[in-house]
Design a protein around this motif. Sequence first.
Motif, PDB file in Angstrom:
ATOM      1  N   ARG A 489       0.541  -4.441  -2.889  1.00 56.06           N
ATOM      2  CA  ARG A 489      -0.125  -3.295  -3.713  1.00 56.06           C
ATOM      3  C   ARG A 489      -0.676  -3.997  -5.310  1.00 56.06           C
ATOM      4  O   ARG A 489      -0.608  -3.124  -5.703  1.00 56.06           O
ATOM      5  CB  ARG A 489      -0.103  -2.189  -3.793  1.00 56.06           C
ATOM      6  CG  ARG A 489      -0.098  -1.541  -2.343  1.00 56.06           C
ATOM      7  CD  ARG A 489       1.245  -0.344  -2.268  1.00 56.06           C
ATOM      8  NE  ARG A 489       1.924   0.074  -2.645  1.00 56.06           N
ATOM      9  CZ  ARG A 489       2.648  -0.520  -2.201  1.00 56.06           C
ATOM     10  NH1 ARG A 489       3.411  -0.573  -1.300  1.00 56.06           N
ATOM     11  NH2 ARG A 489       4.129  -0.060  -3.077  1.00 56.06           N
ATOM     12  N   THR A 490      -0.608  -5.305  -5.394  1.00 57.84           N
ATOM     13  CA  THR A 490      -0.780  -5.450  -6.704  1.00 57.84           C
ATOM     14  C   THR A 490      -2.563  -5.545  -7.434  1.00 57.84           C
ATOM     15  O   THR A 490      -2.404  -4.870  -8.413  1.00 57.84           O
ATOM     16  CB  THR A 490      -0.743  -7.337  -6.967  1.00 57.84           C
ATOM     17  OG1 THR A 490       0.918  -7.751  -6.246  1.00 57.84           O
ATOM     18  CG2 THR A 490      -1.200  -7.847  -7.550  1.00 57.84           C
TER      19      THR A 490
ATOM     20  N   GLU B 570       6.744   5.880  -7.798  1.00 56.70           N
ATOM     21  CA  GLU B 570       5.849   5.818  -7.418  1.00 56.70           C
ATOM     22  C   GLU B 570       7.023   4.436  -7.106  1.00 56.70           C
ATOM     23  O   GLU B 570       7.558   3.660  -6.080  1.00 56.70           O
ATOM     24  CB  GLU B 570       4.790   5.112  -8.449  1.00 56.70           C
ATOM     25  CG  GLU B 570       3.531   5.878  -7.702  1.00 56.70           C
ATOM     26  CD  GLU B 570       2.679   5.597  -8.978  1.00 56.70           C
ATOM     27  OE1 GLU B 570       1.587   6.318  -9.060  1.00 56.70           O
ATOM     28  OE2 GLU B 570       2.485   5.052  -9.468  1.00 56.70           O
ATOM     29  N   ARG B 571       8.180   4.545  -8.048  1.00 55.49           N
ATOM     30  CA  ARG B 571       9.176   2.706  -8.336  1.00 55.49           C
ATOM     31  C   ARG B 571       9.629   3.151  -7.600  1.00 55.49           C
ATOM     32  O   ARG B 571      10.887   2.517  -6.678  1.00 55.49           O
ATOM     33  CB  ARG B 571       9.735   3.375  -9.281  1.00 55.49           C
ATOM     34  CG  ARG B 571       9.915   1.852 -10.358  1.00 55.49           C
ATOM     35  CD  ARG B 571       9.797   1.631 -11.687  1.00 55.49           C
ATOM     36  NE  ARG B 571       8.860   2.281 -13.012  1.00 55.49           N
ATOM     37  CZ  ARG B 571       8.871   2.234 -14.041  1.00 55.49           C
ATOM     38  NH1 ARG B 571      10.676   2.310 -14.329  1.00 55.49           N
ATOM     39  NH2 ARG B 571       8.107   2.228 -14.786  1.00 55.49           N
ATOM     40  N   VAL B 572      10.915   5.747  -6.938  1.00 59.31           N
ATOM     41  CA  VAL B 572      11.484   5.389  -5.909  1.00 59.31           C
ATOM     42  C   VAL B 572      11.019   4.538  -4.563  1.00 59.31           C
ATOM     43  O   VAL B 572      11.516   4.961  -3.581  1.00 59.31           O
ATOM     44  CB  VAL B 572      11.620   6.643  -6.464  1.00 59.31           C
ATOM     45  CG1 VAL B 572      12.567   7.421  -5.382  1.00 59.31           C
ATOM     46  CG2 VAL B 572      12.046   6.912  -8.036  1.00 59.31           C
ATOM     47  N   ILE B 573      10.107   5.066  -4.807  1.00 59.96           N
ATOM     48  CA  ILE B 573       9.101   5.574  -3.114  1.00 59.96           C
ATOM     49  C   ILE B 573       8.766   4.191  -3.025  1.00 59.96           C
ATOM     50  O   ILE B 573       8.740   4.204  -1.629  1.00 59.96           O
ATOM     51  CB  ILE B 573       8.679   6.223  -2.931  1.00 59.96           C
ATOM     52  CG1 ILE B 573       8.496   8.062  -2.957  1.00 59.96           C
ATOM     53  CG2 ILE B 573       7.274   6.678  -1.622  1.00 59.96           C
ATOM     54  CD1 ILE B 573       8.016   9.428  -3.211  1.00 59.96           C
ATOM     55  N   ASP B 574       7.853   3.591  -4.110  1.00 57.70           N
ATOM     56  CA  ASP B 574       7.114   2.270  -3.268  1.00 57.70           C
ATOM     57  C   ASP B 574       8.163   0.639  -4.107  1.00 57.70           C
ATOM     58  O   ASP B 574       6.828   0.115  -4.019  1.00 57.70           O
ATOM     59  CB  ASP B 574       6.069   2.293  -3.632  1.00 57.70           C
ATOM     60  CG  ASP B 574       4.938   3.784  -3.252  1.00 57.70           C
ATOM     61  OD1 ASP B 574       5.162   3.448  -1.650  1.00 57.70           O
ATOM     62  OD2 ASP B 574       4.628   4.322  -3.838  1.00 57.70           O
ATOM     63  N   GLY B 575       8.908   0.949  -4.821  1.00 55.91           N
ATOM     64  CA  GLY B 575       9.214   0.041  -5.812  1.00 55.91           C
ATOM     65  C   GLY B 575      10.820  -1.175  -4.874  1.00 55.91           C
ATOM     66  O   GLY B 575      10.396  -2.350  -5.073  1.00 55.91           O
ATOM     67  N   ALA B 576      10.812  -0.456  -2.937  1.00 54.58           N
ATOM     68  CA  ALA B 576      11.908  -1.488  -3.349  1.00 54.58           C
ATOM     69  C   ALA B 576      11.544  -2.797  -2.284  1.00 54.58           C
ATOM     70  O   ALA B 576      12.778  -3.735  -2.987  1.00 54.58           O
ATOM     71  CB  ALA B 576      13.106  -0.074  -2.082  1.00 54.58           C
ATOM     72  N   GLU B 577      10.699  -2.653  -1.866  1.00 55.37           N
ATOM     73  CA  GLU B 577      10.194  -3.998  -1.086  1.00 55.37           C
ATOM     74  C   GLU B 577       9.815  -5.231  -2.142  1.00 55.37           C
ATOM     75  O   GLU B 577      10.726  -6.054  -1.837  1.00 55.37           O
ATOM     76  CB  GLU B 577       9.266  -3.556  -0.254  1.00 55.37           C
ATOM     77  CG  GLU B 577       8.744  -4.486   0.803  1.00 55.37           C
ATOM     78  CD  GLU B 577       7.177  -4.182   1.784  1.00 55.37           C
ATOM     79  OE1 GLU B 577       7.202  -2.794   1.679  1.00 55.37           O
ATOM     80  OE2 GLU B 577       6.605  -5.154   1.907  1.00 55.37           O
ATOM     81  N   SER B 578       8.974  -4.313  -3.222  1.00 55.97           N
ATOM     82  CA  SER B 578       9.593  -5.586  -4.174  1.00 55.97           C
ATOM     83  C   SER B 578      10.043  -5.861  -4.545  1.00 55.97           C
ATOM     84  O   SER B 578      10.337  -7.112  -4.947  1.00 55.97           O
ATOM     85  CB  SER B 578       8.036  -5.217  -4.947  1.00 55.97           C
ATOM     86  OG  SER B 578       8.172  -4.529  -5.833  1.00 55.97           O
ATOM     87  N   LEU B 579      11.365  -4.517  -4.688  1.00 59.04           N
ATOM     88  CA  LEU B 579      12.280  -5.267  -6.171  1.00 59.04           C
ATOM     89  C   LEU B 579      13.011  -6.187  -5.030  1.00 59.04           C
ATOM     90  O   LEU B 579      13.892  -6.979  -5.336  1.00 59.04           O
ATOM     91  CB  LEU B 579      12.855  -3.980  -6.444  1.00 59.04           C
ATOM     92  CG  LEU B 579      14.669  -3.920  -6.723  1.00 59.04           C
ATOM     93  CD1 LEU B 579      14.863  -3.035  -7.721  1.00 59.04           C
ATOM     94  CD2 LEU B 579      15.369  -4.601  -5.758  1.00 59.04           C
ATOM     95  N   ALA B 580      13.288  -5.845  -3.397  1.00 63.17           N
ATOM     96  CA  ALA B 580      14.009  -7.094  -2.725  1.00 63.17           C
ATOM     97  C   ALA B 580      13.296  -8.392  -2.967  1.00 63.17           C
ATOM     98  O   ALA B 580      14.028  -9.257  -3.121  1.00 63.17           O
ATOM     99  CB  ALA B 580      14.178  -6.297  -1.127  1.00 63.17           C
TER     100      ALA B 580
END
Lengths: 589, 589
Positions: A489-490, B570-580
Amino acid sequence: MYRAPVEDIAFTLKHVAGMKSALDAGRFGDLGEDLVDAVLGEAGRFATEEVAPLYKIGDEHGAVLRDAAVTMPPGWKELYRRWIDGGWNALSGPEDYGGQALPTMLGVAALEMWNSAAMAFGIGPTLTMGAVEALDKHASEALKAKYLAKLVSGEWMGTMNLTEPQAGSDLAALRARAEPAGDGTYRIFGQKIFITYGEHDFTDNIIHLVLARLPDAPAGTRGISLFLVPKFFVNDDGSLGARNDVFCSGLEHKLGIHASPTCTMIYGDGFRGATPGAIGWLIGEENKGLACMFTMMNNARLAVGMQGVAVAEAATQKAIAYANERRQGKAADYAGAGMAPIVHHPDVQRNLLTMKALTQTARAISYSCAHAIDMARVSDGDQAAHWRDRANLLTPLAKAFSTDVGVEVASLGVQVHGGMGFIEETGAAAFYRDARIAPIYEGTNGIQAIDLVTRKLPLGGGEHVHGFIGELAGAANAVRTSNLQGFGRTADALDAALGDLTQATRFLQKLSADGRMEEALAGATPYLRLISLAAGGAYLARGALADQDRIALCRFFAENLLGEARALRERVIDGAESLAAAGKTLISA
Amino acid sequence: MYRAPVEDIAFTLKHVAGMKSALDAGRFGDLGEDLVDAVLGEAGRFATEEVAPLYKIGDEHGAVLRDAAVTMPPGWKELYRRWIDGGWNALSGPEDYGGQALPTMLGVAALEMWNSAAMAFGIGPTLTMGAVEALDKHASEALKAKYLAKLVSGEWMGTMNLTEPQAGSDLAALRARAEPAGDGTYRIFGQKIFITYGEHDFTDNIIHLVLARLPDAPAGTRGISLFLVPKFFVNDDGSLGARNDVFCSGLEHKLGIHASPTCTMIYGDGFRGATPGAIGWLIGEENKGLACMFTMMNNARLAVGMQGVAVAEAATQKAIAYANERRQGKAADYAGAGMAPIVHHPDVQRNLLTMKALTQTARAISYSCAHAIDMARVSDGDQAAHWRDRANLLTPLAKAFSTDVGVEVASLGVQVHGGMGFIEETGAAAFYRDARIAPIYEGTNGIQAIDLVTRKLPLGGGEHVHGFIGELAGAANAVRTSNLQGFGRTADALDAALGDLTQATRFLQKLSADGRMEEALAGATPYLRLISLAAGGAYLARGALADQDRIALCRFFAENLLGEARALRERVIDGAESLAAAGKTLISA
């Protein structure tokens, strides 16, 4: 230990900050990528192999004052000698005086490396370069002839003497006096504090640039003049003469950058029986000293911003290395024997990625500022004005955002080290200590934010900043229309942040137009962070479009860190009233 | 210098954290507001007048190791003596052993004050209190009879010995050995590091609680036992006997809390010619040591959280005082002569209000945690279970949020001081140094966040946390329906943050239910901050409803700081994929 990230630096210079297209267009004459790479590579080698190994000894020994003389830490004088012998001080100095006149971009890239290797070392020559610039632009030919070549080579170092106990952020309160001696020279009297490298044993002579007031000068900042006050007088043949009436009366005991001598300087007190009055020479015109000093200060602000980038880079490298070594617990994606390296734990990854992404955004902003300075110098007319505006707009971002990032990243670096992070021998704590000065000196970050809102948003009739935002939106759009995988979603996140930025910008411009400055000032700090995050996100996207290996970090930034933009916009737009109401309660009766 | 904010503390205890209604309902027996006020007042006096003046000497001298003996800074031994003579160590100790058995709320309020006055002082007795609790709950009557009374009075101090070089966050990796001697005692062998107050000259004896493995114990955390290992053996008449085979082999050179001796302890190495093997006594059952240690650790986590509150309070006081003294520039609302005190500048106000608001939210969360502990103790059945769950839920918030706040606030405090903040003599830098350990020890804040998500969100079948959020929503609603002026958009901001919190909570609970733990762990740290900010905002609202003078700060928090909640969600819900995706790039080949 620190290894200069030469490839990352070169990539950011060329593909994010704009150097490649400028080189390709021949904007810097003969300068080509090969020379750029060679300079960066050699600077990286020097920073990694020569400067970094002396960091710890500098932190532990510090600078020592005895009998008005400052001794630098063991090995540092020799390091400085090797450094100037390598020509590093002359990198961006004027050609007429022996400088290499390379673009500012290369200068700040090298500066980043010196500061990553040892911030207390990097700050010294920064002051010399500021003095070079001020003399080159404003001093008489006679002064230039006498002083410039040796300042360019680094044989002598320069200082900036602004601050007095009652005059820090507010230079209008300055009291140091300058009396005309009738022979074209002046006698300078007063005390200056927080003078970086005011005294040391790196060089035989030190050239002080000193702000002082002439008799009957107007009050405030329009009554300040700038003087050159050498530690030792210089004979016509260039040899050193008698000692001037200036000396270092004290060194500060600081939280960090221990090897950087922070001096109290006494002018005109009759040092060692001298007739009182330090002898100084006027630089530029009487009462126009602040304009001259601003020449130094603008560059110094970018240079201090590089310290933020530099300490963030060094802290990030150290934390990533430690996280790959240190083993604790199990991790889902670690199939090896025994405990997993902690780099496999998602929470540790979050810290490390945050460090890495913030470091890269701060670097991109700072290099873009340097690029604008370079482009202004090689352009004419409207183009030159455009790039000057751009440099002016980006300077407070480069200074304040980067140095805030330095502190945040260094703090995260300590955290990644766990208990070892709190132990001084580990070295993570030293970055945390060093980093803390950069948001303060050369104009506190609060002052930078005020500068941004009051002086930079109005540039180009208020339109320059919107042009800048438009360019950033171009990066978001390029992500959206690219066929590259992995951006997630960048593009949406960038669009949202840029929308927040546009709203906040127009809001602040309207407040200023309406003369509601208090409210505008209340939102200055969150606004500076908002524009920096949005710009940083767009710069990371530009880099990721040029190199797909950078997409993952760009996306992490967009999806994990850029969400702050909305809260910042709200703080700018809706925060002032509650701030004013609660702010009153802080004031003592 | 620090002045204990006794009124603020009493107000938060009574009207925010729930003490008043509990007192009014007679839940703490005879204890009434008058005694509470008297205890707080006297503790505040002692902290202000006795402890705070010794802070700087402690920071400068530090603890000194010589010949296996640690000497504390000048005056500190006498300070400790006055402190235990005042009965402060016994405040919340068990009555059977001479303690006053006052509620935990009073204990942590006093603890806040000791730590604000000198964090390196406050941490020592914290360990003793943990030892008291572990012995009281788990030790044999014989051990209690011999050791407890003197630990309760403070005549002896206690320590916690967990960490080993390879075993920090991961206690499963622990290697220290314990061999049964056949006479009911054990011989302990091994090295422990980072042992706070492991050696000192405050007391004649030191009672070490040591985790070690029995021969043939199961691997991992189920094979760890807890032992009592006194520095000096205690004769049956209570007098001290021979020295045990344990000694301090090193002191860490730390970033902060210099006066707190952080020791490497060597067990069973034949110190001074002794037969190798430190003699220890088992506490609780074999291989159940971790459960015993958790008794200490849970309280220690809240106690460390109080250090975060404490250093934030001290830093805030110092910054507000400085901002009222230091004059620079002009300000719209300052009509006095000369330059305006910098407290009049909006940007400085923003920093100070942020410091103040964060300090108060952290305090409210921590006291609420203490209240839950107290209520669990005086309740039965479902009520006791409810309050135990609440205490368990709030403990990671109290520890991690408060200590993060400690670092943030101390950093802002340095900033408010400008250049003076970087000078050690000013004292602002010392808070910044001291504060940095608290997010690390007693379980890093990353570990706290993981504990919150994996062990606390499931409490009460996953419903306890929603009950808690419902209570917070009650505060938002009370603001909305009150007729009080000045709340601005507080109710809306709280509702929005609580909505974000509910979404993020359900999302993480679903991930856990689906066994997607990696993704849940990726969001743990932003989730901890989200729930803490939302709870903190509601607590400030509760306070403001009880005292209108607090409305302005509550509104500032809601309108300037609570907006972060959405980005955190947003970080909790949408952040994990990009973090991984990006996290993989950090791992060395």
